[in-house]
Design a protein around this motif. Structure first.
Motif, PDB file in Angstrom:
ATOM      1  N   ALA A 170      36.023 -40.227  33.112  1.00  0.00           N
ATOM      2  CA  ALA A 170      36.638 -40.102  33.272  1.00  0.00           C
ATOM      3  C   ALA A 170      37.549 -41.451  32.904  1.00  0.00           C
ATOM      4  CB  ALA A 170      36.534 -39.529  35.003  1.00  0.00           C
ATOM      5  N   LEU A 171      36.496 -42.408  32.517  1.00  0.00           N
ATOM      6  CA  LEU A 171      37.270 -43.530  33.156  1.00  0.00           C
ATOM      7  C   LEU A 171      37.452 -43.793  31.584  1.00  0.00           C
ATOM      8  CD1 LEU A 171      37.294 -47.070  34.128  1.00  0.00           C
ATOM      9  CD2 LEU A 171      35.113 -46.713  32.812  1.00  0.00           C
ATOM     10  N   ALA A 222      45.036 -43.705  41.469  1.00  0.00           N
ATOM     11  CA  ALA A 222      43.592 -42.754  40.440  1.00  0.00           C
ATOM     12  C   ALA A 222      42.743 -43.997  39.216  1.00  0.00           C
ATOM     13  CB  ALA A 222      44.121 -42.016  39.502  1.00  0.00           C
ATOM     14  N   TYR A 223      43.382 -45.125  39.216  1.00  0.00           N
ATOM     15  CA  TYR A 223      42.781 -46.020  38.627  1.00  0.00           C
ATOM     16  C   TYR A 223      42.380 -46.914  39.703  1.00  0.00           C
ATOM     17  CZ  TYR A 223      45.682 -44.582  34.197  1.00  0.00           C
ATOM     18  OH  TYR A 223      46.024 -44.543  32.579  1.00  0.00           O
ATOM     19  N   GLU A 253      40.654 -45.909  42.747  1.00  0.00           N
ATOM     20  CA  GLU A 253      39.663 -45.396  43.049  1.00  0.00           C
ATOM     21  C   GLU A 253      38.509 -45.125  41.986  1.00  0.00           C
ATOM     22  OE1 GLU A 253      41.953 -42.555  45.972  1.00  0.00           O
ATOM     23  OE2 GLU A 253      41.198 -42.070  44.689  1.00  0.00           O
ATOM     24  N   MET A 254      38.746 -45.043  40.373  1.00  0.00           N
ATOM     25  CA  MET A 254      37.416 -44.936  39.279  1.00  0.00           C
ATOM     26  C   MET A 254      36.861 -46.167  39.237  1.00  0.00           C
ATOM     27  SD  MET A 254      35.873 -43.170  37.432  1.00  0.00           S
ATOM     28  CE  MET A 254      36.462 -41.614  37.743  1.00  0.00           C
ATOM     29  N   LEU A 311      40.642 -42.252  31.307  1.00  0.00           N
ATOM     30  CA  LEU A 311      42.405 -42.101  32.314  1.00  0.00           C
ATOM     31  C   LEU A 311      42.310 -43.930  31.254  1.00  0.00           C
ATOM     32  CD1 LEU A 311      41.397 -43.313  36.382  1.00  0.00           C
ATOM     33  CD2 LEU A 311      43.313 -42.378  34.934  1.00  0.00           C
ATOM     34  N   GLY A 356      39.937 -36.897  40.304  1.00  0.00           N
ATOM     35  CA  GLY A 356      40.013 -37.502  41.388  1.00  0.00           C
ATOM     36  C   GLY A 356      41.243 -37.157  42.400  1.00  0.00           C
ATOM     37  N   GLU A 395      34.574 -46.400  42.107  1.00  0.00           N
ATOM     38  CA  GLU A 395      33.470 -45.806  41.671  1.00  0.00           C
ATOM     39  C   GLU A 395      32.221 -46.983  40.768  1.00  0.00           C
ATOM     40  OE1 GLU A 395      32.141 -43.696  42.879  1.00  0.00           O
ATOM     41  OE2 GLU A 395      33.668 -41.710  43.462  1.00  0.00           O
ATOM     42  N   MET A 425      39.121 -36.559  34.585  1.00  0.00           N
ATOM     43  CA  MET A 425      39.527 -37.786  35.760  1.00  0.00           C
ATOM     44  C   MET A 425      40.490 -36.942  36.501  1.00  0.00           C
ATOM     45  SD  MET A 425      40.529 -40.000  37.150  1.00  0.00           S
ATOM     46  CE  MET A 425      39.912 -40.586  38.741  1.00  0.00           C
ATOM     47  N   ILE A 428      31.907 -39.832  35.602  1.00  0.00           N
ATOM     48  CA  ILE A 428      32.365 -41.218  36.080  1.00  0.00           C
ATOM     49  C   ILE A 428      33.064 -41.735  34.029  1.00  0.00           C
ATOM     50  CG2 ILE A 428      32.512 -43.638  36.821  1.00  0.00           C
ATOM     51  CD1 ILE A 428      30.954 -42.191  39.140  1.00  0.00           C
TER      52      ILE A 428
END
Length: 332
Positions: free
Chosen positions: A30-31, A186-187, A189-190, A34, A5, A193, A1, A27
């Protein structure tokens, strides 16, 4: 991620930023990645003391990034690199001082010399952190050595290109070259999403702009906001030293910060949809409604104020947080 990102943020401007272009499988992976990185950062912060996210320092970085036309993510990255570097340097100075107390043969001024050197080169190190952050988003814009040297010269600092390169290398070595870490953005925006895919009533692009403003605010008022959060969490206006030390790891919890930022943004954008957004955030991250409510209230208190219409006195933080989480619970 982290890679996805940062690449997307570097390739598009904020005005062209759009969500929903990434596959759900990506996603999810990536989540999870993170979340794992966040857990490691929180654990690493246990026992740490002090912070260098002071208002004047953060403001300097933000203004410098703006002057150099750098993207928002770069300014956050620069602050985080500087924070980690300064913590490492402070730990090194404390270690030297401890060793000198044990060893009478050690030069007594050694650790003081390190402290003096760190102080004298602070602006140089700060600028190096901004330059390193710009290189991590090289798709967007890299700050050249000539630009940096001209800026330092304008401030009255005379440095050579070699000294500038040595400064960058010192920062990299101190952090074991681990500088490309996710920022709170980054957190945010994720999670935006994921909210978009989950049917959030407030458009992600609409929340994104407000999130950026509030994230700036949290960085600029880092200590006051986290002090408010600490007092609200223990329901005591005078936290003990031990409580403050235990709370240090909370300051490194970017997932918690992200949900607080988004929840506060949702309240500002459309307070009628706030409880739905908070419910989604709770189910996505597993963070308790109480924690989300307390953090969002702390942010709102320092952004739009704590007074409610028709009241002369601010609502006590713990009572306001209780009211917010009660509203969230009744609508989830």
């Amino acid at each position: 991620m982290k890679m996805d990102g940062s690449v997307r943020r570097s390739l598009v401007s904020l005005s062209d930023f759009h969500f929903g272009a990434v596959a759900t499988e990506t996603i999810e992976d990536a989540l999870l990645h993170l979340a794992q990185q966040n857990e490691q950062a929180v654990q690493a912060a246990v026992g740490r003391r002090g912070s260098f996210r002071e208002t004047r320092i953060v403001e300097f970085v933000f203004l410098l990034s703006e002057q150099w036309c750098l993207e928002k993510s770069v300014s956050y990255q620069a602050v985080e690199i500087l924070e980690r570097f300064m913590v490492k340097q402070a730990e090194n100075i404390c270690r030297q001082a401890t060793l000198q107390l044990r060893d009478e043969k050690t030069e007594p001024q050694n650790w003081r010399a390190l402290k003096e050197q760190l102080f004298n080169k602070f602006i140089l190190r700060l600028v190096s952190c901004v330059q390193l952050a710009s290189k991590l988003s090289f798709h967007y814009k890299i700050i050249s050595n000539v630009t940096v040297l001209n800026f330092l010269q304008a401030l009255g600092y005379q440095h050579t290109k070699e000294e500038l390169l040595e400064s960058e290398l010192d920062v990299l070595k101190s952090l074991n070259f681990q500088v490309n870490l996710p920022t709170p953005l980054a957190y945010v925006e994720m999670l935006l999403e994921v909210l978009g895919y989950n049917g959030c009533l407030v458009p992600a692009t609409q929340l994104h702009a407000t999130c950026l403003t509030l994230l700036d605010l949290v960085y600029l008022l880092h200590e006051p906001i986290y002090e408010s959060l600490l007092r609200a969490s223990i329901e005591n206006s005078t936290p003990s030293q031990l409580q403050g030390e235990k709370f240090m790891s909370v300051k490194e919890d970017f997932m918690l910060l992200a949900v607080g930022i988004i929840a506060a943004s949702a309240f500002i954008q459309n307070h009628e949809c706030w409880s739905q957004v908070v419910g989604h955030l709770q189910s996505i991250t597993g963070i308790a409604l109480e924690s989300i409510a307390e953090f969002s209230y702390a942010i709102l208190t320092h952004s739009v104020g704590a007074n409610t219409p028709g009241r002369q006195q601010p609502v006590p933080p713990h009572l306001a947080a209780r009211a917010l989480r009660a509203a969230a619970s009744s609508n989830t």
